[in-house]
Design a protein around this motif. Sequence first.
Motif, PDB file in Angstrom:
ATOM      1  N   GLY A   1       8.542   0.447  -5.229  1.00  0.00           N
ATOM      2  CA  GLY A   1       8.735  -0.902  -4.712  1.00  0.00           C
ATOM      3  C   GLY A   1       8.053  -1.989  -5.534  1.00  0.00           C
ATOM      4  O   GLY A   1       8.266  -3.179  -5.285  1.00  0.00           O
ATOM      5  N   TYR A   2       7.247  -1.593  -6.507  1.00  0.00           N
ATOM      6  CA  TYR A   2       6.507  -2.593  -7.297  1.00  0.00           C
ATOM      7  C   TYR A   2       7.441  -3.466  -8.129  1.00  0.00           C
ATOM      8  O   TYR A   2       7.206  -4.659  -8.297  1.00  0.00           O
ATOM      9  N   SER A   3       8.493  -2.872  -8.660  1.00  0.00           N
ATOM     10  CA  SER A   3       9.372  -3.643  -9.535  1.00  0.00           C
ATOM     11  C   SER A   3      10.080  -4.749  -8.753  1.00  0.00           C
ATOM     12  O   SER A   3      10.084  -5.909  -9.166  1.00  0.00           O
ATOM     13  N   GLY A   4      10.651  -4.386  -7.599  1.00  0.00           N
ATOM     14  CA  GLY A   4      11.315  -5.382  -6.750  1.00  0.00           C
ATOM     15  C   GLY A   4      10.349  -6.467  -6.293  1.00  0.00           C
ATOM     16  O   GLY A   4      10.678  -7.662  -6.307  1.00  0.00           O
ATOM     17  N   ALA A   5       9.142  -6.044  -5.915  1.00  0.00           N
ATOM     18  CA  ALA A   5       8.123  -7.017  -5.497  1.00  0.00           C
ATOM     19  C   ALA A   5       7.677  -7.859  -6.687  1.00  0.00           C
ATOM     20  O   ALA A   5       7.453  -9.068  -6.565  1.00  0.00           O
ATOM     21  N   GLY A   6       7.580  -7.203  -7.845  1.00  0.00           N
ATOM     22  CA  GLY A   6       7.156  -7.907  -9.060  1.00  0.00           C
ATOM     23  C   GLY A   6       8.127  -9.010  -9.445  1.00  0.00           C
ATOM     24  O   GLY A   6       7.717 -10.081  -9.921  1.00  0.00           O
ATOM     25  N   LEU A   7       9.421  -8.771  -9.226  1.00  0.00           N
ATOM     26  CA  LEU A   7      10.419  -9.807  -9.497  1.00  0.00           C
ATOM     27  C   LEU A   7      10.160 -11.037  -8.619  1.00  0.00           C
ATOM     28  O   LEU A   7      10.240 -12.181  -9.086  1.00  0.00           O
TER      29      LEU A   7
ATOM     30  N   LYS B   1       3.781  -6.539 -13.692  1.00  0.00           N
ATOM     31  CA  LYS B   1       3.793  -5.671 -14.882  1.00  0.00           C
ATOM     32  C   LYS B   1       4.829  -4.539 -14.742  1.00  0.00           C
ATOM     33  O   LYS B   1       5.510  -4.193 -15.708  1.00  0.00           O
ATOM     34  N   VAL B   2       4.923  -3.981 -13.541  1.00  0.00           N
ATOM     35  CA  VAL B   2       5.907  -2.904 -13.338  1.00  0.00           C
ATOM     36  C   VAL B   2       7.326  -3.450 -13.490  1.00  0.00           C
ATOM     37  O   VAL B   2       8.210  -2.786 -14.025  1.00  0.00           O
TER      38      VAL B   2
ATOM     39  N   ASN C   1       8.866 -13.817   2.664  1.00  0.00           N
ATOM     40  CA  ASN C   1       9.709 -13.619   3.840  1.00  0.00           C
ATOM     41  C   ASN C   1      10.641 -12.411   3.708  1.00  0.00           C
ATOM     42  O   ASN C   1      11.824 -12.488   4.042  1.00  0.00           O
ATOM     43  N   ARG C   2      10.096 -11.332   3.203  1.00  0.00           N
ATOM     44  CA  ARG C   2      10.852 -10.091   3.044  1.00  0.00           C
ATOM     45  C   ARG C   2      10.174  -8.985   3.844  1.00  0.00           C
ATOM     46  O   ARG C   2       9.053  -9.153   4.331  1.00  0.00           O
ATOM     47  N   ASP C   3      10.856  -7.837   3.959  1.00  0.00           N
ATOM     48  CA  ASP C   3      10.253  -6.648   4.564  1.00  0.00           C
ATOM     49  C   ASP C   3       9.774  -5.773   3.407  1.00  0.00           C
ATOM     50  O   ASP C   3      10.564  -5.469   2.503  1.00  0.00           O
ATOM     51  N   TYR C   4       8.520  -5.359   3.407  1.00  0.00           N
ATOM     52  CA  TYR C   4       8.032  -4.600   2.248  1.00  0.00           C
ATOM     53  C   TYR C   4       8.789  -3.278   2.078  1.00  0.00           C
ATOM     54  O   TYR C   4       8.909  -2.747   0.966  1.00  0.00           O
ATOM     55  N   LEU C   5       9.320  -2.750   3.176  1.00  0.00           N
ATOM     56  CA  LEU C   5      10.091  -1.504   3.075  1.00  0.00           C
ATOM     57  C   LEU C   5      11.370  -1.698   2.252  1.00  0.00           C
ATOM     58  O   LEU C   5      11.885  -0.749   1.667  1.00  0.00           O
ATOM     59  N   ASP C   6      11.872  -2.919   2.243  1.00  0.00           N
ATOM     60  CA  ASP C   6      13.039  -3.210   1.397  1.00  0.00           C
ATOM     61  C   ASP C   6      12.728  -2.996  -0.083  1.00  0.00           C
ATOM     62  O   ASP C   6      13.566  -2.506  -0.836  1.00  0.00           O
ATOM     63  N   PHE C   7      11.536  -3.427  -0.483  1.00  0.00           N
ATOM     64  CA  PHE C   7      11.138  -3.187  -1.879  1.00  0.00           C
ATOM     65  C   PHE C   7      11.123  -1.684  -2.155  1.00  0.00           C
ATOM     66  O   PHE C   7      11.607  -1.213  -3.182  1.00  0.00           O
TER      67      PHE C   7
ATOM     68  N   PHE D   1      12.553   0.939  -0.400  1.00  0.00           N
ATOM     69  CA  PHE D   1      13.786   1.716  -0.228  1.00  0.00           C
ATOM     70  C   PHE D   1      14.941   1.210  -1.085  1.00  0.00           C
ATOM     71  O   PHE D   1      15.773   1.992  -1.523  1.00  0.00           O
ATOM     72  N   ASN D   2      15.012  -0.101  -1.286  1.00  0.00           N
ATOM     73  CA  ASN D   2      16.200  -0.659  -1.950  1.00  0.00           C
ATOM     74  C   ASN D   2      15.910  -1.435  -3.228  1.00  0.00           C
ATOM     75  O   ASN D   2      16.834  -1.898  -3.883  1.00  0.00           O
ATOM     76  N   GLY D   3      14.627  -1.602  -3.557  1.00  0.00           N
ATOM     77  CA  GLY D   3      14.280  -2.427  -4.725  1.00  0.00           C
ATOM     78  C   GLY D   3      14.746  -1.796  -6.025  1.00  0.00           C
ATOM     79  O   GLY D   3      15.440  -2.391  -6.833  1.00  0.00           O
ATOM     80  N   GLY D   4      14.366  -0.551  -6.232  1.00  0.00           N
ATOM     81  CA  GLY D   4      14.751   0.135  -7.462  1.00  0.00           C
ATOM     82  C   GLY D   4      14.034  -0.369  -8.695  1.00  0.00           C
ATOM     83  O   GLY D   4      13.094  -1.161  -8.598  1.00  0.00           O
ATOM     84  N   GLU D   5      14.460   0.128  -9.848  1.00  0.00           N
ATOM     85  CA  GLU D   5      13.951  -0.298 -11.160  1.00  0.00           C
ATOM     86  C   GLU D   5      12.472   0.028 -11.371  1.00  0.00           C
ATOM     87  O   GLU D   5      11.837  -0.535 -12.256  1.00  0.00           O
ATOM     88  N   ASP D   6      11.915   0.917 -10.527  1.00  0.00           N
ATOM     89  CA  ASP D   6      10.525   1.333 -10.753  1.00  0.00           C
ATOM     90  C   ASP D   6      10.442   2.381 -11.868  1.00  0.00           C
ATOM     91  O   ASP D   6       9.395   2.558 -12.479  1.00  0.00           O
TER      92      ASP D   6
END
Lengths: 327, 327
Positions: free
Chosen positions: B167-173, B188-189, B254-260, B262-267
């Motif tokens: 989930g770091y990549s999606g959150a990182g974006l 960084k991720v 304003n997101r759900d961290y589980l979205d990062f 389960f669905n973020g990808g690109e990690d």
Amino acid sequence: MLKIKELGEFGFIDSIKLGKTVDDLKVGIGDDAAIISPHEEFDIAVTTDILVEGSHFFADTDPFAIGYRSMCANLSDIAAMGAIPKFYFVSLGINPERDFGYVKDIYRGLNYLAEQFDTNLAGGDTIKSDKTIISITLIGYVEKSVAIKREGKIEDRDLIVSVGPLGYSGAGLEVIKNKLDGFDEQAKVFLYPYPQVVAGRILAHSKLVRVMMDNSDGLASCIENLVIKNGFGAILFEEELFDEKLKAIAEITNRDYLDFVFNGGEDFGLVAVVRRDGFLDLSTFLEKSLINNNVKIIGEITQERKIVLRRLDNSFLEIKKTGYVQF
Amino acid sequence: MLKIKELGEFGFIDSIKLGKTVDDLKVGIGDDAAIISPHEEFDIAVTTDILVEGSHFFADTDPFAIGYRSMCANLSDIAAMGAIPKFYFVSLGINPERDFGYVKDIYRGLNYLAEQFDTNLAGGDTIKSDKTIISITLIGYVEKSVAIKREGKIEDRDLIVSVGPLGYSGAGLEVIKNKLDGFDEQAKVFLYPYPQVVAGRILAHSKLVRVMMDNSDGLASCIENLVIKNGFGAILFEEELFDEKLKAIAEITNRDYLDFVFNGGEDFGLVAVVRRDGFLDLSTFLEKSLINNNVKIIGEITQERKIVLRRLDNSFLEIKKTGYVQF
């Protein structure tokens, strides 16, 4: 189309079979990567080509033809190594507004040609893109020490051999652009060129070929790479390059027919430098076996490091990157 | 960065070496095709990815980062098979108006990551294109019968293992888009993810892994492919997925961290289903050996064919393609 099984003579026919090896594909489409398990006697040949709308074709180009030509370019590269094409990977960039039939037709074009050589789709990727992009990777097998390179030791008086049409593709493009009648064969080479996979296998296994490449950049580039870069020169015989139809198309479109031959490219034939002894027999065999493949000895290797064309009238023309010099 | 030679324990370390095999490249850049001569104990892993300006990056994206991420995506696919990356091919579409430095920086980004795994450029193609296109083919080796697939026999109570950030990549974006401070690791991720090649080798050679894939499409896709499609269900433990930083980024944006997760990808990490017996030892080894690789047992296989998350408060949430269902 010629199938390898239709060839009957020569002892090496068994060893150049293309054959089905789908079993070698241990993991195919749908995993992170494909896994291929070649027999231990083989090396792997890998080639990759990318075509993009605007540069290589247009938004309204027949998608079947786009797929066909992409596959042909890659098969021709594999043929030029003397290898057997086996598995291909397709990365497609497609505009989401496109009809699904458009994508299907690209794959139909790819597969139409690939399946003639028992070559199978093994993976790929599809992405969104404004313009159509098609990127192919083709993997082939070649017996260890059989692959024929561009760089190698050649000798004075070696023969220069061409397989397939020369200049037809470039001339065919003019036929299509100018809607000329009576030049179907040239137009066909432009639209549906044929990769010389079988000829490549026969040549590589003949042990007579010193260096080889495909002629997709035109004959001048072949001679530059195979002859000049290997330290020699060449004399080419115009009577082997001359073609009434090319000449006619050149006249109508105000071009020099030699431009089609030397700089046209996209014919997807082969050019090779071969040993003189023994080749004449092979040449007869090739001409007899490969339907309409136009196997010709178009020239000889010379010691002086330049490219000379002996014209029909026995005058000489030096072929340079910058043009032709009469002398 | 961790080099495989820095690992010391376990008997199989010798067998997972990446090693230099440039000698296997019999013909490289500049011929019709590359010729690779793998040792007979190896199968070949092949993956291909294409990125295009407008869909995957922008006209002003740092070209080094474009190259780096392209290479990472391909290395990650090879890692997910348990294979050793070896040779790459690059087809680039470039606008002729671009600075040469731009192209050089793409190659620098590709090579920066590739050379950490002794992976060498073996061929490619450059063409004219309005928008930047980068198409990579990466060829790896894997010992016969060692490659780990997505499809396979799994068992009730097997462990679900994750390697690398989730989930770091999606959150990182989001961090980058919203210019948030204090979340450098997530940014960084996103910008410079790290492919789990070494972990993939160790897992594949451990004989404990039943199925494996990379998590570039997010955790939900991994569980769907590795668990549901193989006929089982999964219970996942939120305490292993929970991350204070992810939670904070999710709240700010304003997101759900589980979205990062389960669905973020690109990690570009790995997810595997592994045998329970013996894995705990390997897990300790992995955590100790792989610097900051975040090896975690994130769940277990269950017989009921659905994906359930056991929350921090011991309530349960069903994970569906369409969202989450509390129960």
